[in-house]
Design an enzyme around this catalytic site. Structure first.
Site, PDB file in Angstrom:
ATOM      1  N   SER A  49       0.836  -1.199   0.000  1.00  0.00           N
ATOM      2  CA  SER A  49       0.000   0.000   0.000  1.00  0.00           C
ATOM      3  C   SER A  49       0.873   1.251   0.000  1.00  0.00           C
ATOM      4  O   SER A  49       2.010   1.225   0.443  1.00  0.00           O
ATOM      5  CB  SER A  49      -0.900   0.012   1.242  1.00  0.00           C
ATOM      6  N   HIS A  50       0.308   2.353  -0.494  1.00  0.00           N
ATOM      7  CA  HIS A  50       0.995   3.641  -0.378  1.00  0.00           C
ATOM      8  C   HIS A  50       1.158   4.028   1.085  1.00  0.00           C
ATOM      9  O   HIS A  50       2.060   4.774   1.437  1.00  0.00           O
ATOM     10  CB  HIS A  50       0.189   4.729  -1.093  1.00  0.00           C
ATOM     11  N   SER A  51       0.257   3.545   1.912  1.00  0.00           N
ATOM     12  CA  SER A  51       0.268   3.944   3.323  1.00  0.00           C
ATOM     13  C   SER A  51       0.812   2.817   4.192  1.00  0.00           C
ATOM     14  O   SER A  51       0.284   1.705   4.172  1.00  0.00           O
ATOM     15  CB  SER A  51      -1.165   4.286   3.746  1.00  0.00           C
ATOM     16  N   GLY A  91       3.514   6.400  -0.337  1.00  0.00           N
ATOM     17  CA  GLY A  91       4.157   6.026  -1.591  1.00  0.00           C
ATOM     18  C   GLY A  91       4.523   4.564  -1.537  1.00  0.00           C
ATOM     19  O   GLY A  91       4.186   3.868  -0.570  1.00  0.00           O
TER      20      GLY A  91
END
Lengths: 135, 211
Positions: free
Chosen positions: A16-18, A51
């Site tokens: 995940s980006h997070s 990211g």
């Protein structure tokens, strides 16, 4: 934390980006499916902001590695592109045994892990997980 | 692999410095564009990647051109993050692979570069599952490659304006790939940040080779 036959089960990677989403999705898998499946996650860019990071994804695949292969769940855009890049950079004998599943990240991770924990091979894990996506 | 000569290394160093500095200097502008239609990380990501390139510039410049390009691509893949890391990383790695050994930055023929650039663009299309006309860096890379292929006088002076015009042409396009595609019609009216960073790099590289 591995079951004795975990080597035969498909591993799961969450990208995940997070970092929080990645960790939280992994928590849900652990609670709903248990500890029998190898599971790793990669979230955030190299600085820890939102990211994705090829090096972290490669490390997560390594951590969740199983001879049965690894199913990767991703969230948005760059997570998929960076996961594809990470897979291509793996050793040749591993590359073909890692697949990205086109499915919602949380539901997909839970379904993929549930399927993997039943001993399903990688192509079945992927197919069942992708049934979650609108056709 | 044989080492490169001092003048080749100096040219390559100038190229690396110019491109890295152009990206780093425009980081805020790239971020602002990306905030309009993406997730607002393009400038910061590209800055981080090219700071890593800049930090290695001396060692990179000593390598043969093909190897240096591959090494730059690998740095971008590992450091940039976002979707632009693998995309620009692939561009540079594929460019290095296509140029092959024996080439040097100073004496590179425009035709050879155009051929290698065409292969690198194909690799970027495959990586991004994208085509030109979809409001991406490809909308700058493709016309630059075409101008390079066509050749002619004053290429180095002309390419930056080709790239610039191409970047501006993305303003009217609707995004189909990437985060901007979620915006649909609302992506129209903003320049694509990847197209802008590509144009910046082309202008910087041409400037360095001219200078």
């Amino acid at each position: 934390m591995m079951a004795p036959n975990a080597g035969a089960m498909v591993g799961i990677v969450i990208v995940s980006h997070s970092p929080k989403v990645a960790e939280g999705a992994a928590d849900m898998v652990r609670q709903m499916v248990g500890d029998s499946v190898k599971l790793a996650y990669a979230g955030g860019d190299p600085d820890g902001n939102l990211g994705t990071d090829v090096a972290k994804i490669m490390a997560a695949i390594d951590q969740a590695w199983s001879e049965a292969g690894v199913a990767v769940l991703v969230d948005l855009g760059g997570a998929e592109t960076n996961s594809e890049m990470a897979i291509e950079m793996l050793d040749e004998d591993r590359r073909d045994r890692v697949v990205i599943c086109n499915a919602p990240i949380v539901e997909g991770a839970v379904i993929a892990a549930a399927e993997a924990s039943g001993g399903s091979p990688l192509d079945v894990v992927r197919r069942v997980t992708e049934e979650l996506s609108p056709q | 692999m044989s080492g490169s000569t001092a003048s080749e290394a100096a040219t390559l160093r100038r190229l690396i410095d110019a491109v890295a500095q152009a990206v780093i200097a425009h980081a805020e502008e790239l971020t602002a564009l990306d905030q309009a239609i993406g997730d607002g990380d393009h400038g910061l990501n590209m800055k981080r990647g090219f700071e890593a390139v800049q930090a290695d510039a001396a060692a990179l410049a000593e390598k043969p051109l093909a190897e240096a390009l591959r090494a730059i691509g690998m740095l971008l893949v590992m450091k940039v993050g976002g979707a632009s890391g693998p995309l620009y990383g692939t561009l540079f790695m594929a460019l290095g692979k296509a140029i092959g050994g024996g080439a040097d930055a100073a004496g590179l023929d425009a035709g050879v570069l155009a051929g290698a650039f065409a292969q690198a663009i194909e690799a970027v299309k495959a990586r991004g599952k994208s085509q030109e006309g979809q409001k991406t860096m490809l909308d700058v890379l493709v016309p630059v490659q075409q101008a390079l292929q066509a050749g002619g006088a004053d290429l180095l002076a002309r390419l930056p304006s080709v790239a610039d015009r191409a970047a501006y042409a993305t303003v009217a396009m609707r995004a189909i790939r990437g985060r901007a595609s979620f915006l649909g019609e609302r992506s129209v009216g903003h320049m694509d940040p990847g197209a802008h960073s590509a144009a910046l790099m082309v202008a910087a590289a041409c400037g360095a080779l001219e200078g």
